[in-house]
Write a protein that holds these residues in place. Structure first.
Motif, PDB file in Angstrom:
ATOM      1  N   MET A   1       0.841  -1.202   0.000  1.00  0.00           N
ATOM      2  CA  MET A   1       0.000   0.000   0.000  1.00  0.00           C
ATOM      3  C   MET A   1       0.871   1.245   0.000  1.00  0.00           C
ATOM      4  SD  MET A   1      -2.900   1.113   2.733  1.00  0.00           S
ATOM      5  CE  MET A   1      -1.748   1.756   3.891  1.00  0.00           C
ATOM      6  N   MET A   4       0.955   4.153   2.965  1.00  0.00           N
ATOM      7  CA  MET A   4       1.771   4.049   4.179  1.00  0.00           C
ATOM      8  C   MET A   4       3.101   4.747   3.976  1.00  0.00           C
ATOM      9  SD  MET A   4       2.514   2.842   7.164  1.00  0.00           S
ATOM     10  CE  MET A   4       4.045   2.632   8.049  1.00  0.00           C
ATOM     11  N   LYS A   5       3.691   4.476   2.814  1.00  0.00           N
ATOM     12  CA  LYS A   5       4.968   5.102   2.511  1.00  0.00           C
ATOM     13  C   LYS A   5       4.810   6.611   2.459  1.00  0.00           C
ATOM     14  CE  LYS A   5       7.943   1.953  -0.089  1.00  0.00           C
ATOM     15  NZ  LYS A   5       8.622   1.801  -1.363  1.00  0.00           N
ATOM     16  N   PHE A   7       2.542   8.408   3.832  1.00  0.00           N
ATOM     17  CA  PHE A   7       2.275   8.962   5.153  1.00  0.00           C
ATOM     18  C   PHE A   7       3.567   9.106   5.941  1.00  0.00           C
ATOM     19  CE2 PHE A   7       2.063   7.989   9.636  1.00  0.00           C
ATOM     20  CZ  PHE A   7       1.340   9.071  10.076  1.00  0.00           C
ATOM     21  N   LEU A   8       4.370   8.041   5.919  1.00  0.00           N
ATOM     22  CA  LEU A   8       5.609   8.066   6.711  1.00  0.00           C
ATOM     23  C   LEU A   8       6.535   9.148   6.220  1.00  0.00           C
ATOM     24  CD1 LEU A   8       6.832   4.543   7.671  1.00  0.00           C
ATOM     25  CD2 LEU A   8       6.722   6.581   9.088  1.00  0.00           C
ATOM     26  N   ALA A   9       6.655   9.262   4.889  1.00  0.00           N
ATOM     27  CA  ALA A   9       7.537  10.280   4.337  1.00  0.00           C
ATOM     28  C   ALA A   9       7.075  11.648   4.810  1.00  0.00           C
ATOM     29  CB  ALA A   9       7.533  10.204   2.812  1.00  0.00           C
ATOM     30  N   LEU A  12       7.587  12.021   8.679  1.00  0.00           N
ATOM     31  CA  LEU A  12       8.992  12.168   9.054  1.00  0.00           C
ATOM     32  C   LEU A  12       9.544  13.514   8.631  1.00  0.00           C
ATOM     33  CD1 LEU A  12       9.954   8.538   8.288  1.00  0.00           C
ATOM     34  CD2 LEU A  12      10.188   9.656  10.496  1.00  0.00           C
ATOM     35  N   MET A  13       9.097  13.993   7.472  1.00  0.00           N
ATOM     36  CA  MET A  13       9.572  15.308   7.057  1.00  0.00           C
ATOM     37  C   MET A  13       9.032  16.383   7.990  1.00  0.00           C
ATOM     38  SD  MET A  13       9.845  15.444   2.944  1.00  0.00           S
ATOM     39  CE  MET A  13       8.429  14.492   2.505  1.00  0.00           C
ATOM     40  N   MET A  15       8.356  15.929  11.064  1.00  0.00           N
ATOM     41  CA  MET A  15       9.105  15.810  12.315  1.00  0.00           C
ATOM     42  C   MET A  15      10.487  16.407  12.185  1.00  0.00           C
ATOM     43  SD  MET A  15       7.952  12.063  13.577  1.00  0.00           S
ATOM     44  CE  MET A  15       9.024  12.009  14.985  1.00  0.00           C
ATOM     45  N   THR A  16      11.092  16.304  11.012  1.00  0.00           N
ATOM     46  CA  THR A  16      12.407  16.891  10.817  1.00  0.00           C
ATOM     47  C   THR A  16      12.357  18.381  11.114  1.00  0.00           C
ATOM     48  OG1 THR A  16      12.587  15.395   8.964  1.00  0.00           O
ATOM     49  CG2 THR A  16      14.331  17.007   9.221  1.00  0.00           C
ATOM     50  N   GLY A  25       5.732  13.827  18.385  1.00  0.00           N
ATOM     51  CA  GLY A  25       5.391  13.265  17.092  1.00  0.00           C
ATOM     52  C   GLY A  25       3.914  13.047  16.877  1.00  0.00           C
ATOM     53  N   THR A  26       3.105  14.028  17.105  1.00  0.00           N
ATOM     54  CA  THR A  26       1.681  13.868  16.887  1.00  0.00           C
ATOM     55  C   THR A  26       1.234  14.771  15.756  1.00  0.00           C
ATOM     56  OG1 THR A  26       1.397  15.439  18.670  1.00  0.00           O
ATOM     57  CG2 THR A  26       1.031  13.131  19.192  1.00  0.00           C
ATOM     58  N   ALA A  27       0.141  14.372  15.126  1.00  0.00           N
ATOM     59  CA  ALA A  27      -0.362  15.161  14.011  1.00  0.00           C
ATOM     60  C   ALA A  27      -0.910  16.484  14.514  1.00  0.00           C
ATOM     61  CB  ALA A  27      -1.476  14.390  13.312  1.00  0.00           C
TER      62      ALA A  27
END
Lengths: 364, 312
Positions: A1, A4-5, A7-9, A12-13, A15-16, A25-27
């Motif tokens: 799927m 997921m990728k 979302f993570l990208a 993480l960006m 969070m950076t 790390g919350t939305a």
């Protein structure tokens, strides 16, 4: 799927970007929407004199449970509520984007005084206080700052500053005296400190600490570091272990919850630590020699009292040793009498103006 | 050179990598079965809190670890219920549980320990002292005095790698994540397999939380996991959904964190090294990995897709 990728990208960006600010790390929902809708609502007039004064307190991301800075501000609020018969309320900020909506919320509801806890809220306070000129604001550790970060004093904002360098100096005197005389486990004549992020209120503590050590015991080695975080205990502990491996045996933390990890390193390795802001003797008895106290509770209480007596003063207000705004906390049994005497002498010297602790960090 | 590969830096790398590795292992198990669990961050956080809470109430370390793992499993069970039984959006469910875990733990911490903090006398996870390495250069300093959980993590990596790629149940778990329809027709219970995998991921993440609270810090503080559950997911991707790869990725991330401490104040060509940049390493590497720059990185084919069997 692939979502997921993606979302993570994305996550993480995001969070950076916030990593440097110690963000969780919350939305985040859209804070700009909340702020702009707030701007559209007309200013609420201050409450009539017959009604009880209403005070709203907004914490920074450390939250009410930081056992330090925000917790002390809340303590001041509760004390004021009890003694001064005012009506109070508190809101926790979970992330930096909450500052503007939280402050706006109280101002809109017709609170008389809105208190922003912390240097990180200077810009949010400027934004909101400008929109509500009839509401009084107070900001701890800072002054309203515009979008470019430039201080812009406002006629309805009290800037509550502390002379942290004086509290840092007092605990520095104790550390230096013990290091010089090689008391107990302090055998390497080396003292250290760790800040969270190098911002002015943090660095003033460290500056005073180093000034005292250089004055009392010029031969003592001084090290300083930063955990680059106010939340993460594991990072604070790593800085502590690194300092201890470089012969430090007195560790002064100025890093909120991250600093608890610095104290944990001292406890694990059997050396000494010094707490900050609140009295942290309870954190590790036998390890924590004393704490550099910053009586945020007093600043909050005094500002509320000033509003009730119509003596609210906008612009800079200083809390220092002279008005019991800063001091040192409970001394552990291992602190010898001569160290206490030296600290008391320094306290008297600061109060009388004979000693003026430096406020810039010398050993980075 | 010591600031780059000294014993201190290596020991710090291992310490900082361990919680990330445990979260990443949880991620590998659950995603190999086809369920995305971003609630690992929340599972870590409840593990960290309930570990301290049980240690305080019972005074027993085994009870504390058990309570933490159970808390992590319970939170993961909610996610499993939403994701597997109700086929809800797995990202939304995971995120909601993270917010729940953050709110719940800080509320309980405030109610129980607001004035004095968590007790300083609770039992902690002991370090393993390897006496025979005491005089070994670098190695002794790096691994001679690490937490028992560090060694447990290493054992879990090996066992999990063998389980997933060398056993029949492991093959079944992976088949459920690659092609659940085919697995179903072969008689594998897709839902049950996925439930077990999600619960296991909660347990592993909670162990990472216990490591932070009962081994590193000796106390609980709000949001003390500080995004390590997400970094764990990044390590899982960077490690290509294998336990050994996840451990390797966690070590790379941990090394970046360790350098951000050891390089403080170190001058490179007369300029102080900007250590804050090092904390972006995990994110940069992950973006590169996700974008396909670091070799081929293929997620399980049915990852994140709810499964509806023919019978329904």
């Amino acid at each position: 799927m692939p979502s997921m990728k993606r979302f993570l990208a994305f996550a993480l960006m995001t969070m950076t970007v916030v990593a440097g600010c110690g963000g969780a790390g919350t939305a985040s929902p859209s804070p700009s929407a909340a702020a702009s809708s707030a701007a559209a609502v007309p200013t609420v007039a201050p409450t009539a004199t017959a009604k009880a004064v209403k005070v709203g307190l907004v914490t920074d991301v450390g939250g009410l449970n930081d056992k330090s800075f925000n917790a002390l501000a809340n303590q001041g609020r509760l004390d004021a509520e009890k003694d001064l018969k005012v009506q109070t309320s508190v809101t926790e900020s979970k992330k930096q984007e909450d500052y503007v909506p939280n402050l706006t919320n109280y101002a809109q509801q017709g609170y008389d005084l809105v208190i922003a806890v912390g240097f990180l809220m200077t810009n949010a306070t400027w934004k909101v206080a400008k929109q509500f000129p009839n509401v009084k604001f107070a900001i701890i550790d800072g002054a309203p700052a515009d979008d470019s970060g430039k201080t812009q004093n406002l006629p309805n904002v009290a800037n509550l500053f502390f002379k942290e360098q004086e509290a840092g100096y007092l605990v520095g005197v104790i550390a230096a005296t013990m290091a010089k005389n090689k008391v107990g486990k302090a055998t390497h004549n080396t003292v250290c400190s760790m800040g969270g992020i190098p911002i002015p209120p943090v660095d003033r503590y460290i500056a005073g600490y180093q000034d005292a050590v250089k004055t009392i015991s010029p031969t003592t080695t001084i090290l300083n570091g930063y955990s680059n975080d106010f939340v993460d205990q594991a990072k604070g502990k790593e800085v502590g272990l690194s300092h201890i491996s470089k012969s430090c045996d007195i560790l002064f933390q100025v890093a909120g919850a991250s600093g608890l990890g610095y104290i944990a390193a001292a406890k694990e390795k059997g050396v000494y630590a010094i707490g900050v802001d609140a009295d942290q003797a309870y954190v590790a008895p036998g390890t924590v020699l004393t704490s550099a106290l910053k009586r945020v509770n007093k600043a909050v209480y005094d500002t509320v009292a000033a509003v009730t007596t119509n003596s609210f003063k906008a612009g800079d207000n200083f809390f220092s040793a002279a008005n019991d705004g800063v001091g040192y906390g409970t001394l552990d049994a291992v602190v010898p009498a001569d160290a206490k005497a030296a600290a008391d002498q320094a306290l008297a010297g600061i109060k009388s103006g004979k000693i003026t602790p430096k406020d810039t960090v010398q050993v980075k | 050179m010591d600031v780059l590969i000294g014993a201190g830096v290596l020991a710090a790398t291992i310490r900082l990598a361990t919680p990330v590795a445990l979260a990443a292992l949880g991620g590998v198990v659950t995603e190999r079965s086809g369920v995305v669990n971003i609630a690992l961050e929340g599972c870590m956080l409840v593990g960290a809190f309930f570990g301290v809470f049980a240690a305080d109430r019972t005074g027993s370390l085994p009870a504390a670890i058990a309570a933490a793992v159970v808390a992590g499993i319970l939170l993961a069970a909610v996610h499993a219920l939403a994701a597997i039984t109700f086929r809800a959006d797995q990202i939304v469910s995971g995120m909601a549980l993270n917010i729940l875990a953050l709110g719940l733990t800080s509320y309980l911490d405030y109610q129980l320990y607001s004035t004095t903090g968590t007790p300083s006398t609770i039992p902690l996870v002991p370090n393993v002292h390897l006496g025979f390495l005491e005089n070994a250069p670098v190695l002794g300093g790096a691994i001679g005095d690490q937490s028992a959980i560090v060694w447990a993590t290493l054992a879990i990596v090996v066992l999990l790698q063998l389980f997933l790629f060398r056993t029949v149940p492991g093959l079944r778990l992976r088949s459920v994540g690659e092609h659940p329809r085919a697995a179903d027709t072969l008689g594998i219970d897709v839902r049950r397999t996925r439930y077990w995998a999600v619960l296991a991921s909660g347990a592993l993440a909670a162990l990472g939380g216990v490591y932070l609270s009962l081994s590193v810090a000796g106390s609980f503080s709000d949001n003390m996991t500080n995004g390590r559950g997400f970094i764990g997911l990044a390590a899982m991707i960077f490690g290509r959904w294998t336990p050994v790869g996840a451990l390797g990725a966690a070590l790379v991330f941990g090394y970046g964190d360790a350098l951000s401490v050891s390089l403080q104040g170190v001058k490179v060509a007369g300029v102080e090294f900007p250590v804050q940049l090092l904390s972006t390493i995990p994110y940069l590497l992950t973006v590169l990995a996700v974008a396909g720059f670091v070799g081929r990185s293929r997620m399980p084919a049915a990852d994140g897709q709810p499964y509806e069997s023919e019978g329904h």
